[in-house]
Design a protein around this motif. Sequence first.
Motif, PDB file in Angstrom:
ATOM      1  N   LEU A 584       0.862  -1.181   0.000  1.00  0.00           N
ATOM      2  CA  LEU A 584       0.000   0.000   0.000  1.00  0.00           C
ATOM      3  C   LEU A 584       0.898   1.231   0.000  1.00  0.00           C
ATOM      4  O   LEU A 584       1.742   1.389   0.883  1.00  0.00           O
ATOM      5  N   MET A 585       0.702   2.102  -0.991  1.00  0.00           N
ATOM      6  CA  MET A 585       1.488   3.328  -1.102  1.00  0.00           C
ATOM      7  C   MET A 585       0.565   4.519  -0.910  1.00  0.00           C
ATOM      8  O   MET A 585      -0.308   4.779  -1.738  1.00  0.00           O
ATOM      9  N   ASP A 614      -6.956  -4.538   3.730  1.00  0.00           N
ATOM     10  CA  ASP A 614      -7.970  -3.628   3.187  1.00  0.00           C
ATOM     11  C   ASP A 614      -8.777  -2.959   4.297  1.00  0.00           C
ATOM     12  O   ASP A 614      -9.633  -2.108   4.021  1.00  0.00           O
ATOM     13  N   SER A 615      -8.518  -3.316   5.574  1.00  0.00           N
ATOM     14  CA  SER A 615      -9.172  -2.660   6.706  1.00  0.00           C
ATOM     15  C   SER A 615      -8.313  -1.558   7.317  1.00  0.00           C
ATOM     16  O   SER A 615      -8.724  -0.929   8.287  1.00  0.00           O
ATOM     17  N   LEU A 633       4.242   7.273   2.204  1.00  0.00           N
ATOM     18  CA  LEU A 633       4.260   6.252   3.251  1.00  0.00           C
ATOM     19  C   LEU A 633       4.022   4.911   2.570  1.00  0.00           C
ATOM     20  O   LEU A 633       2.983   4.703   1.935  1.00  0.00           O
ATOM     21  N   ILE A 634       4.976   4.008   2.702  1.00  0.00           N
ATOM     22  CA  ILE A 634       4.899   2.705   2.051  1.00  0.00           C
ATOM     23  C   ILE A 634       4.618   1.647   3.111  1.00  0.00           C
ATOM     24  O   ILE A 634       5.393   1.475   4.058  1.00  0.00           O
ATOM     25  N   TRP A 635       3.489   0.931   2.956  1.00  0.00           N
ATOM     26  CA  TRP A 635       3.081  -0.093   3.929  1.00  0.00           C
ATOM     27  C   TRP A 635       3.113  -1.460   3.245  1.00  0.00           C
ATOM     28  O   TRP A 635       2.144  -1.863   2.617  1.00  0.00           O
ATOM     29  N   PRO A 636       4.217  -2.194   3.351  1.00  0.00           N
ATOM     30  CA  PRO A 636       4.246  -3.534   2.742  1.00  0.00           C
ATOM     31  C   PRO A 636       3.531  -4.549   3.626  1.00  0.00           C
ATOM     32  O   PRO A 636       3.688  -4.554   4.844  1.00  0.00           O
ATOM     33  N   GLU A 643      -3.323 -10.478   5.836  1.00  0.00           N
ATOM     34  CA  GLU A 643      -3.838 -11.690   5.205  1.00  0.00           C
ATOM     35  C   GLU A 643      -2.745 -12.730   4.942  1.00  0.00           C
ATOM     36  O   GLU A 643      -3.056 -13.869   4.545  1.00  0.00           O
ATOM     37  N   ARG A 644      -1.488 -12.380   5.201  1.00  0.00           N
ATOM     38  CA  ARG A 644      -0.375 -13.324   5.035  1.00  0.00           C
ATOM     39  C   ARG A 644       0.068 -13.888   6.392  1.00  0.00           C
ATOM     40  O   ARG A 644       1.174 -14.401   6.521  1.00  0.00           O
TER      41      ARG A 644
END
Length: 817
Positions: A584-585, A614-615, A633-636, A643-644
């Motif tokens: 998510l960027m 997605d929440s 802000l990068i959220w890997p 979900e992983r």
Amino acid sequence: MAKVARLPLRIGAWIVYPDLNTIQGDGGSKQLQPRSMDVLVYLADRAATVVSNDELLADVWHGRLFGDDTVHRRIADLRRQLEDEARRPSYIQTVPKRGYRLIAPVEEYVVPGEVSAATRKPPARRARLLAITGWATGALIVALALAVAVLAQRDAGAVNAAIAEAERWLGEDRYQAAFDAVQPWIHRSDPRIQTLLRSITLPASIRTNPAGVPVAYRRHGADPATWIELGPSPIVDLTLPRGAYKLKLDERVLMNVTHPGVTLNSAGVAERVVALPDGELPPDMTFVPSGRYQFGAWGFLEAHDLGGFLIDRTEVTNAEFQIFVEAGGYQDPRYWQPLIDRSAGALTWNVLETGFVDRTGRPGPAGWEHGSYPPGAATLPVTGISWYEAEAFLASRGKTLPTVHHWLRAALGPMEWKYPYAPALVPHSNLSGRELLAVGGRPGNEVHGAYDLIGNAREWTASVSGHARVTMGGSFREPAWSYNFPTGTDPLQRADDLGFRGMRRTAQSLADPDPRIELFNDLRAPIRRVSDAVFEGMTYQYAYHPGTLSEVDVTELGETAFEQWTLRKLLIATERPDDPMPVLMFLPRRPVGRLQSVVFLPPADSWSPGFRSDSIRLESYQLDFLPRSGRALIWPVLTGSHERYDGIHGLSGKARAALAIERGRRIRNELGRLLDHLAQDPDFDGDRVALAGLSHGALVAAQALALERRFRAALLFSVGIAPPNPIFANPQNDPNLYWARVAQPTLIVNGRFDPIRPHQHIIEPLLALLATPAEDKRAVLLDGAHWPLPRSQMVAVSHAWLDRYLGPVPMLSASLD
């Protein structure tokens, strides 16, 4: 609505000029805030009549409700300006549960040289008014216009000054001071004021069982007599500034609460309904309501509901203990034999008769003489008392020592780790002092109406750690951080700063937690270290070669535009073809040039089952300031998160340790691939990337920073030396071994009152452990708990750090609030 022009008034000794918001007395003139003047004129029009809060809110504030505290502050301001006294009023009288009455004489004031409106004669003919010459009419219009312009300019200047003051307080996270600054103008439609109010205030509600009981509140630190009556519960549609408050429910139950917080139902958790006690309460005890919440101390991670219970308002005093001594309490087997039977030989009648004596060999506390306390010490806490003596005394009163859990519930807030009351309590407590103080002598440090749980005398509890008994609260001679730190103490110890208080269970009480607890004093043990050769060998499998990622390994899933940022979603291929990594960027809406990036490693909730990416709501992590100010802000979604999730919490022993090693290896690989993408994508500056970690995510960051030098700087929130964990037995899983290899500029930002990461034990050691040069590492403590931290201050120090080590960004002037 246009303001109606008002003639001057004489109210008592003051001359009041409503149109100028000015009062004049013998000592000169004073400028009133416009809303205070509106209230004064309203009361003057109804002199000698009781005016209710509802009337004032309806007619002066036109129904814009911010709680009755709004009215109270205007009345308090008027009393201050009129030099009036609430308890002996000459101007404004408070009529309990009804409202306010202006009792000073009121009359029209005739300006010298003018004629009173009551005696002024009407013109002989209307035609004379119409016969005013054109130049006179024009002059009058010009004069009126100038007067209106002057008043408008003065008013605009006052509004601008109030907004500037509110913004200054908001920058220090002092929400109630910010609200006070703009409160006189909250009725205005000025968008600047409305924007401020959205940052300063929150909606609240108060619900009780049974319903219909009277509810009152006041700000923490306000005059104890200034309770604001809200009416019967439930209280809804209430808007209050963020901060600390005291509640009074049904005249019997006192509670300190935070806003946001669970009791005001503004914490975003399940609605709280406060269950009130049945019947009358003992005058020396106070009631602590039920609630299932995590306790506010290091090592207490599980939520627990104790039910409602009673606890002593104060520590037991010398005078109270004297009664026990004189009644033969030390010789009464009813109080001692059960303790002897349970002590496994630690306590005998011989120990009792020879060890529990005063300086003169008489039964009594260690510091007494001749069976009595020193002169003038009647109201001081009794100290020099062993755990057994405390238990025996309480048995004679039909009470017991509280467990650590009961003590914490009574002393601190229900969600202390997130919405702490300690910042308001600790400064008012007798910590880092010189001597014991009389019990209950420091108003402002009590929760639920119980004084000196924090500070004064350290207190025995019923909880056990090994052969020790646990003491809580810190004493007058201990540092401020000791306020919630459990300490193991020999039950025979009779220290001069060690006292106690009692508790009683009620019909609402639930089962006690296990009295045996584990203390974490091993945090002070030496931190494990390994040589460079050993470290290189144990991390060999974590090697990553930049450039591994190719363009075909990245799939863009699209972008979504939000009001403050754009969300871009990617899938990056991993070593497992069936398990790509979502990314998510969060990007600035109007980026300028190639973007600097901050890669974020989230807290423990993201590494647990059931929380899909997605929440994610960026605002709830207080990190929205990054895209709003020009950085990405990068959220890997790393392996093991969202979900992983890989099921690690369901494993134990070697299986869990092995999965942790494999998880670490894959996370290293995935972060390397993410940095490859940032280096290849023309939207990003791959040389200007920082790593941010929060709580558990900051522990994950230890390995990432030690092994990946492409991270130029680090922001670590709510972090410290890793606490004990069985999986750390394998050195590859121990974050502390990686901290010693971190060399990037690193900023640590923690809450001063964090019960999960007590700074005195884990932050200073972490700062010393980092291999970063001294001038490039820093720890900042803010007056908060674990998370969230005080927003404005956290944003300011984070931006300053990123500016220093990544360089400033063009959009830094964008609004962050």
